[in-house]
Design an enzyme around this catalytic site. Structure first.
Site, PDB file in Angstrom:
ATOM      1  N   HIS A  90       0.875  -1.174   0.000  1.00 28.45           N
ATOM      2  CA  HIS A  90       0.000   0.000   0.000  1.00 28.45           C
ATOM      3  C   HIS A  90       0.911   1.223   0.000  1.00 28.45           C
ATOM      4  O   HIS A  90       1.326   1.739   1.038  1.00 28.45           O
ATOM      5  CB  HIS A  90      -0.926  -0.035   1.223  1.00 28.45           C
ATOM      6  CG  HIS A  90      -1.909  -1.165   1.157  1.00 28.45           C
ATOM      7  ND1 HIS A  90      -3.189  -1.016   0.660  1.00 28.45           N
ATOM      8  CD2 HIS A  90      -1.787  -2.478   1.480  1.00 28.45           C
ATOM      9  CE1 HIS A  90      -3.818  -2.188   0.694  1.00 28.45           C
ATOM     10  NE2 HIS A  90      -2.989  -3.081   1.185  1.00 28.45           N
ATOM     11  N   ARG A 195      -7.991  -5.519   2.994  1.00 27.96           N
ATOM     12  CA  ARG A 195      -7.357  -6.394   3.979  1.00 27.96           C
ATOM     13  C   ARG A 195      -8.286  -6.913   5.073  1.00 27.96           C
ATOM     14  O   ARG A 195      -7.918  -7.847   5.779  1.00 27.96           O
ATOM     15  CB  ARG A 195      -6.160  -5.663   4.616  1.00 27.96           C
ATOM     16  CG  ARG A 195      -5.116  -5.205   3.603  1.00 27.96           C
ATOM     17  CD  ARG A 195      -4.600  -6.346   2.736  1.00 27.96           C
ATOM     18  NE  ARG A 195      -3.539  -5.894   1.819  1.00 27.96           N
ATOM     19  CZ  ARG A 195      -2.870  -6.690   1.013  1.00 27.96           C
ATOM     20  NH1 ARG A 195      -3.135  -7.989   0.995  1.00 27.96           N
ATOM     21  NH2 ARG A 195      -1.937  -6.215   0.199  1.00 27.96           N
TER      22      ARG A 195
END
Length: 237
Positions: A90, A195
């Site tokens: 990320h 996630r």
């Protein structure tokens, strides 16, 4: 071989000079776009109810750019290198990670044991054997390189430091690591979408769920609809 599990601590987040939290900053920044007065004057006129309503409106409109003004910092411990590699993908986050190049793990070596392996006696025995072999290789390689560098004139401290630089290549993905992560609310919501999903790998999902629980305590309106997309609608996959 010591096994550990993920532990997340929210260690900091954006606050205003007047004591307001991240939600006040986001709301004031968004209102500024349509106001003749400055952000400080806007913030002074806002209360918890008006902030909550305005942030909910922003979210319903999909207007998330003001959310980028609020940052959250986490200390993440007890995770594997395999997990940390997923987190740092990320790219909008900022990261500081414990270095295997500068930190000698001989006295602090810990690993993560996947639950499915832990529940299977045969798999667990094989796993433990593999981990022990990897760690022994790490120590033996460190010692061999250290002696090599001492023979060419290095002092012991410098030789050890240089030795672990290459010895770390023998360490497994299961090796425990620590990482500090800072990320803004908009991109944190995206992180949670990916996630917190049941399709995500179990360890990073555990980390994400702990993170979500903690930001909800300090900014419940910003993250009212954060999490896996299926929680609030149809699964995109």
């Amino acid at each position: 071989m010591e096994g550990v599990r993920a532990k997340v601590s929210l260690i900091g987040y954006t606050t205003a000079v007047n004591g307001g939290g991240p939600e006040q900053i986001v709301a004031a920044a968004a209102k500024l776009c349509y106001s003749k007065v400055g952000a400080i004057e806007i913030a002074e006129k806002m209360n918890e109810e008006s902030i909550s309503k305005f942030i909910s409106m922003l979210a319903s409109m999909g207007h998330y750019s003001p959310f980028e003004h609020a940052n959250f910092t986490f200390m993440i411990e007890g995770i594997s290198r395999a997990c940390s590699h997923q987190i740092v993908r990320h790219r909008t986050g900022k990261y500081s990670q414990q270095s295997q190049r500068y930190v000698d793990l001989e006295d602090t070596f810990k690993v993560i044991v996947p639950p499915e392996i832990g529940d299977c006696e045969e798999a667990l025995d094989l796993y433990k054997k593999s981990i022990v072999e990897d760690f022994e290789a790490y120590k033996n390689i460190t010692d061999a390189l250290k002696q090599k560098y001492i023979k060419i004139g290095m002092d012991e401290k410098s030789a050890n430091k240089k030795a672990i630089e290459d010895a770390r290549f023998a360490l497994p993905n299961a090796c425990e690591t620590k990482i500090v992560m800072t990320i803004d609310a908009r991109n944190l919501i995206n992180f949670f979408e990916k996630r917190c999903c049941n399709r995500a790998q179990w360890e990073v999902r555990e980390v994400a769920n702990q993170m979500l629980d903690q930001v909800l305590e300090v900014a419940p309106n910003l993250f009212a609809k954060a999490g896996a997309k299926c929680t609030f609608g149809k699964c995109p996959e």
